[in-house]
Design a protein around this motif. Sequence first.
Motif, PDB file in Angstrom:
ATOM      1  N   VAL A   1      14.967   0.689   8.414  1.00  0.00           N
ATOM      2  CA  VAL A   1      14.378   1.234   7.665  1.00  0.00           C
ATOM      3  C   VAL A   1      12.814   1.016   8.192  1.00  0.00           C
ATOM      4  CG1 VAL A   1      12.739   1.047   5.510  1.00  0.00           C
ATOM      5  CG2 VAL A   1      15.322   0.490   5.487  1.00  0.00           C
ATOM      6  N   ALA A   2      12.150   2.016   8.735  1.00  0.00           N
ATOM      7  CA  ALA A   2      10.398   1.969   9.332  1.00  0.00           C
ATOM      8  C   ALA A   2       9.935   2.474   8.810  1.00  0.00           C
ATOM      9  CB  ALA A   2      11.245   2.870  10.259  1.00  0.00           C
ATOM     10  N   ASP A   3       8.666   2.371   8.532  1.00  0.00           N
ATOM     11  CA  ASP A   3       7.838   3.071   8.097  1.00  0.00           C
ATOM     12  C   ASP A   3       7.236   3.911   8.622  1.00  0.00           C
ATOM     13  OD1 ASP A   3       6.660   0.533   6.307  1.00  0.00           O
ATOM     14  OD2 ASP A   3       5.045   0.146   7.466  1.00  0.00           O
ATOM     15  N   VAL A   4       6.484   5.375   7.657  1.00  0.00           N
ATOM     16  CA  VAL A   4       6.547   6.741   8.580  1.00  0.00           C
ATOM     17  C   VAL A   4       5.170   7.171   7.988  1.00  0.00           C
ATOM     18  CG1 VAL A   4       8.434   7.474   9.697  1.00  0.00           C
ATOM     19  CG2 VAL A   4       8.555   7.551   7.218  1.00  0.00           C
ATOM     20  N   MET A   5       4.632   8.117   8.253  1.00  0.00           N
ATOM     21  CA  MET A   5       3.803   8.577   8.031  1.00  0.00           C
ATOM     22  C   MET A   5       4.035  10.498   8.376  1.00  0.00           C
ATOM     23  SD  MET A   5       0.730   7.042   8.574  1.00  0.00           S
ATOM     24  CE  MET A   5      -0.410   8.038   7.941  1.00  0.00           C
ATOM     25  N   VAL A   6       4.260  11.093   6.983  1.00  0.00           N
ATOM     26  CA  VAL A   6       4.595  12.659   6.387  1.00  0.00           C
ATOM     27  C   VAL A   6       3.331  13.024   6.179  1.00  0.00           C
ATOM     28  CG1 VAL A   6       6.120  13.880   4.924  1.00  0.00           C
ATOM     29  CG2 VAL A   6       6.666  11.299   5.467  1.00  0.00           C
TER      30      VAL A   6
ATOM     31  N   GLU B   1       0.782  -0.862   0.161  1.00  0.00           N
ATOM     32  CA  GLU B   1      -0.107  -0.365   0.103  1.00  0.00           C
ATOM     33  C   GLU B   1       0.682   1.236   0.237  1.00  0.00           C
ATOM     34  OE1 GLU B   1      -3.703  -0.340  -0.387  1.00  0.00           O
ATOM     35  OE2 GLU B   1      -2.664  -2.662  -0.070  1.00  0.00           O
ATOM     36  N   PRO B   2       0.759   2.292  -0.785  1.00  0.00           N
ATOM     37  CA  PRO B   2       1.284   3.776  -0.105  1.00  0.00           C
ATOM     38  C   PRO B   2       2.188   4.435   0.818  1.00  0.00           C
ATOM     39  CG  PRO B   2      -1.065   4.019  -2.218  1.00  0.00           C
ATOM     40  CD  PRO B   2      -1.038   2.619  -1.063  1.00  0.00           C
ATOM     41  N   HIS B   3       2.446   4.319   1.528  1.00  0.00           N
ATOM     42  CA  HIS B   3       3.044   4.947   2.732  1.00  0.00           C
ATOM     43  C   HIS B   3       4.637   5.151   1.628  1.00  0.00           C
ATOM     44  CE1 HIS B   3       4.607   0.644   2.836  1.00  0.00           C
ATOM     45  NE2 HIS B   3       5.697   0.926   3.036  1.00  0.00           N
ATOM     46  N   TYR B   4       5.470   5.921   2.780  1.00  0.00           N
ATOM     47  CA  TYR B   4       6.574   6.600   3.485  1.00  0.00           C
ATOM     48  C   TYR B   4       8.338   5.721   4.030  1.00  0.00           C
ATOM     49  CZ  TYR B   4       3.732   9.974   1.379  1.00  0.00           C
ATOM     50  OH  TYR B   4       3.556  10.380  -0.417  1.00  0.00           O
ATOM     51  N   HIS B   5       9.306   5.999   3.336  1.00  0.00           N
ATOM     52  CA  HIS B   5      10.151   4.850   4.564  1.00  0.00           C
ATOM     53  C   HIS B   5      11.514   5.729   4.881  1.00  0.00           C
ATOM     54  CE1 HIS B   5       8.564   2.220   2.310  1.00  0.00           C
ATOM     55  NE2 HIS B   5       8.744   0.812   3.204  1.00  0.00           N
ATOM     56  N   ALA B   6      12.070   5.743   6.774  1.00  0.00           N
ATOM     57  CA  ALA B   6      12.567   6.337   7.117  1.00  0.00           C
ATOM     58  C   ALA B   6      13.725   5.947   7.127  1.00  0.00           C
ATOM     59  CB  ALA B   6      12.322   7.373   7.938  1.00  0.00           C
ATOM     60  N   HIS B   7      14.734   6.523   6.018  1.00  0.00           N
ATOM     61  CA  HIS B   7      16.693   5.661   6.618  1.00  0.00           C
ATOM     62  C   HIS B   7      17.047   5.887   7.162  1.00  0.00           C
ATOM     63  CE1 HIS B   7      15.361   3.357   2.760  1.00  0.00           C
ATOM     64  NE2 HIS B   7      14.217   4.317   2.172  1.00  0.00           N
ATOM     65  N   CYS B   8      17.454   4.375   8.550  1.00  0.00           N
ATOM     66  CA  CYS B   8      18.760   5.058   9.283  1.00  0.00           C
ATOM     67  C   CYS B   8      20.109   5.291   8.472  1.00  0.00           C
ATOM     68  CB  CYS B   8      18.558   4.333  10.553  1.00  0.00           C
ATOM     69  SG  CYS B   8      19.741   4.673  12.168  1.00  0.00           S
ATOM     70  N   LEU B   9      20.592   6.281   8.825  1.00  0.00           N
ATOM     71  CA  LEU B   9      22.141   6.388   8.957  1.00  0.00           C
ATOM     72  C   LEU B   9      22.712   5.604   9.153  1.00  0.00           C
ATOM     73  CD1 LEU B   9      21.731   9.738   7.308  1.00  0.00           C
ATOM     74  CD2 LEU B   9      22.189   8.769   6.168  1.00  0.00           C
ATOM     75  N   CYS B  10      22.482   5.298  10.825  1.00  0.00           N
ATOM     76  CA  CYS B  10      23.621   4.690  11.394  1.00  0.00           C
ATOM     77  C   CYS B  10      23.524   3.594  11.181  1.00  0.00           C
ATOM     78  CB  CYS B  10      23.631   4.875  12.728  1.00  0.00           C
ATOM     79  SG  CYS B  10      23.731   6.596  13.116  1.00  0.00           S
ATOM     80  N   CYS B  11      22.541   2.848  11.628  1.00  0.00           N
ATOM     81  CA  CYS B  11      22.824   1.228  11.107  1.00  0.00           C
ATOM     82  C   CYS B  11      22.099   0.633  10.000  1.00  0.00           C
ATOM     83  CB  CYS B  11      21.801   0.384  12.744  1.00  0.00           C
ATOM     84  SG  CYS B  11      19.860   1.298  12.317  1.00  0.00           S
ATOM     85  N   GLY B  12      21.460   1.418   8.975  1.00  0.00           N
ATOM     86  CA  GLY B  12      20.610   0.786   7.871  1.00  0.00           C
ATOM     87  C   GLY B  12      18.786   0.271   7.604  1.00  0.00           C
TER      88      GLY B  12
END
Length: 120
Positions: free
Chosen positions: A79-84, A66-77
């Motif tokens: 990935v998490a779903d996020v609402m924007v 389903e349409p959604h967004y992701h945030a990527h951690c620059l330290c550990c890599g």
Amino acid sequence: QKQIIYDALKTLDHPTATEVYGYIRNTHPSVSRATVFRVLGGFATNGRALELRVAGNEVRYDYNVEPHYHAHCLCCGRVADVMVDGLPQGGLSVKAGCGFMVEGYSVEIFGTCRECKAEA
């Protein structure tokens, strides 16, 4: 084998193919690494999973198509779903010039996850 791989994909949080293989290899030794990579690629091709590509990182997979967004951690890599706020979850309405037909878009969000921030 496809169902075993899909179940692992749903259990893990935005895993790489290597992580999926590591998860299932002890309980299902007949499933090869090559099979995991091929099946996940097939899931992405036929719309059963999303491929998440970030430069310099291994491809990750998401069973949530389903349409959604992701945030990527620059330290550990991670990935998490996020609402924007301000971006619709259902997609953007875009008017493009020069006869360009928009078929999709990607929003990439980068930062530091809670766990990495706590370790700093």
